[in-house]
Enzyme design. Structure first.
Site, PDB file in Angstrom:
ATOM      1  N   SER A 204      31.874  46.155  46.142  1.00 44.67           N
ATOM      2  CA  SER A 204      31.345  47.454  45.860  1.00 44.67           C
ATOM      3  C   SER A 204      30.166  47.430  47.135  1.00 44.67           C
ATOM      4  CB  SER A 204      30.920  47.345  44.515  1.00 44.67           C
ATOM      5  OG  SER A 204      30.003  48.320  44.368  1.00 44.67           O
TER       6      SER A 204
ATOM      7  N   LYS B 270     -14.270  51.535  83.019  1.00 50.04           N
ATOM      8  CA  LYS B 270     -14.348  51.252  81.553  1.00 50.04           C
ATOM      9  C   LYS B 270     -12.758  50.720  81.285  1.00 50.04           C
ATOM     10  CE  LYS B 270     -14.728  53.046  76.812  1.00 50.04           C
ATOM     11  NZ  LYS B 270     -13.405  52.998  76.284  1.00 50.04           N
TER      12      LYS B 270
ATOM     13  N   SER C 201     -10.407  54.944  80.495  1.00 50.93           N
ATOM     14  CA  SER C 201     -11.253  56.120  80.249  1.00 50.93           C
ATOM     15  C   SER C 201     -10.553  57.245  81.418  1.00 50.93           C
ATOM     16  CB  SER C 201     -12.760  56.076  80.178  1.00 50.93           C
ATOM     17  OG  SER C 201     -13.110  57.268  80.428  1.00 50.93           O
TER      18      SER C 201
ATOM     19  N   THR D 167      25.714  53.879  49.854  1.00 44.96           N
ATOM     20  CA  THR D 167      27.209  53.940  49.531  1.00 44.96           C
ATOM     21  C   THR D 167      28.058  54.487  51.077  1.00 44.96           C
ATOM     22  OG1 THR D 167      27.165  54.177  47.227  1.00 44.96           O
ATOM     23  CG2 THR D 167      29.235  55.004  48.240  1.00 44.96           C
TER      24      THR D 167
ATOM     25  N   THR E 200     -21.873  35.233  61.292  1.00 45.99           N
ATOM     26  CA  THR E 200     -21.262  35.469  59.900  1.00 45.99           C
ATOM     27  C   THR E 200     -21.916  36.810  59.504  1.00 45.99           C
ATOM     28  OG1 THR E 200     -23.165  34.158  58.937  1.00 45.99           O
ATOM     29  CG2 THR E 200     -20.812  33.115  59.352  1.00 45.99           C
TER      30      THR E 200
END
Length: 479
Positions: A140, A324, A318, A102, A187
């Protein structure tokens, strides 16, 4: 000395700094606002949709004679100014608010009302334009806020469709680029039959295209709203002809048909469309996360991992290990999925908490839903431009893995029976030989036959492999 004006509401009166367009009700809620330190206007979609609604309502009320023409025109002008972002600093309320937003509706009413009054009189106030009487005429909070949430999604949905289609196109390019890169399939994270990297990427492209279709399917629901229902769906307080005129004006503003939900009482009670949208956003986020988890595995290394693809290096990975490089974009996408799923849970709970004639948990719906739109739309562009487009294949590494996989013994099982395939697999495990070497050493195939049949690339194409295996079986009088 601060220039002040006096404003009044049902709780009393208050002095308001005259440089502010918002008024007494916003000030009251501002005192209990700020738990998130994130204003609702941070995602401006609702406010801009409210401006469209208020403009359409003012024009509609003017056309049916319920509002003076000059007031209607001034409100429409104020709404147009609001749509340019001119008043964005006049919406201070925090994302988390009670009362079904509201306060958000009244914040918008006050800003538009004061600006419209200023247009007509030269100063802020309510003598010509009142936020409730005029700006909120026939409305409203209960119909404006849910309707603004729906309409506010249109641009976000369109952007999401665009970004998904762009990502799918990038993945299709990689499918073509990687079509000759044979690799071992996996898999359960164990070696499986070979396939090409291009085939893997075709799967990624296909699911992203499917997500785009699912999002596109949501779009019509954004244009179905509950305006005209007023407080509980009956439409009480609206003048005769208002509702029809309102939808004509809204459709004109959006350039597409905006229409009322079939049953407004249902619309007030059940914001299930929000749950549906959230569910699709969750699907999109989790799909992207799954793809990025694959990228993270496929790019692991550079020497002791899968090393099948090179994920673009964007920053050192890193603070102590030189060289890295982390898969920063895939990891960002994965973390975003965590947030999106959490927001979807919150939205589901808010839907469940609805009771009787209105679901009042608009803050949860808006904050969580539009955060998800923001996160996903932004991550899609980053994922495409800074990860997928720059990804390359380690062709030699992929071929090495494919040729050394014991799963190639499947071709032996197909040609000579499953038990013989098992024997070949065991021989490879015991001797360290690859399948091509094993079948020759075991006397099952000649060098030429092994070269022809135990070929990872051949096994990626069943249309080509079938005839080759059948020819071998016929030559050996197995069929």
């Amino acid at each position: 000395m601060t220039d002040l004006r006096i404003e009044r509401d049902c709780l009393g009166e208050m002095e308001i700094p005259n440089d502010q367009y918002y008024g007494i009700q916003t000030h009251r809620m501002e005192k209990v606002s700020g738990t998130a330190n994130l204003p609702v206007i941070f995602y401006p979609d609702m406010h801009y949709a409210l401006a469209q609604i208020k403009k359409a309502a003012a024009i509609a009320n003017g056309k049916i004679g319920a509002m003076p023409a000059d007031v209607s025109k001034a409100i429409a002008q104020a709404c147009d100014e609001m749509l340019t972002g001119k008043f964005n600093d006049q919406f201070p309320l925090d994302m988390w608010q009670g009362g079904g937003y509201t306060c958000v509706n009244m914040n918008v009413n006050e800003v538009i009302g004061n600006r419209a009054n200023e247009i007509l009189t030269g100063h802020k106030g309510t003598e010509k334009v009142h936020p409730n009487t005029h700006v909120n005429m026939g409305q409203s909070t209960n119909d404006t806020i849910p309707s603004a949430t729906h309409l506010g999604m249109i641009g976000r949905v369109d952007e999401l469709i665009k970004q998904l289609e762009l990502l799918a196109a990038s993945l299709r390019k990689k499918e073509e680029e990687f079509k000759d890169v044979v690799k071992v399939g996996r898999t359960c994270i164990q070696d499986a039959l070979p396939l090409t990297l291009g085939q893997e990427f075709s799967g990624y492209a296909s699911v992203v295209e499917r997500m785009a279709r699912k999002v596109r399917h949501l779009r019509p629901g954004c244009f179905e709203i509950v305006m005209g229902g007023s407080a509980v769906g009956t439409g009480f307080s609206a003048a005769p002809g208002y509702k029809d005129a309102l939808y004509v004006e809204l459709s004109k503003q959006y350039g597409e048909e905006v229409k009322p939900m079939e049953n407004l009482f249902d619309g007030f009670q059940n914001p299930d469309f929000i749950v549906e949208v959230s569910g699709v956003l969750k699907e999109v986020a989790m799909t992207l996360s799954k793809i990025c988890k694959d990228f993270r595995l496929m790019g692991s290394g550079p020497r002791s991992g899968f090393m099948e693809v090179n994920v673009p290096a964007l920053s050192p990975g890193s603070s102590i290990m030189p060289g890295k490089i982390n898969p920063t974009v895939p990891e960002m996408v994965i973390q975003i999925s965590h947030q999106v799923v959490g927001n979807d849970v919150a939205i589901s709970m808010a839907y469940d908490e609805g009771e009787l004639d209105l679901n009042v948990w608009d803050a949860t719906f808006y904050k969580c839903l539009f955060e998800n739109f923001q996160l996903i739309n932004s991550e899609l562009e980053i994922l495409r431009a800074h990860c997928v487009d720059g990804m390359t294949a380690n062709k030699e590494r992929c071929a090495q893995e494919a040729n050394s996989s014991i799963a190639l013994s499947t071709v032996v099982a197909t040609a000579l029976g499953y038990p013989m395939g098992v024997k070949v697999a065991h021989y490879c495990e015991q001797t360290g030989k690859n399948v091509r070497e094993a079948v020759v050493e075991m006397g099952l195939m000649t060098v030429e036959e092994a070269k022809k049949l135990v070929d990872p690339m051949l096994m990626t194409n069943p249309h080509a492999a079938g005839p080759v295996v059948d020819a071998f079986k016929k030559e050996k009088k197995l069929i």
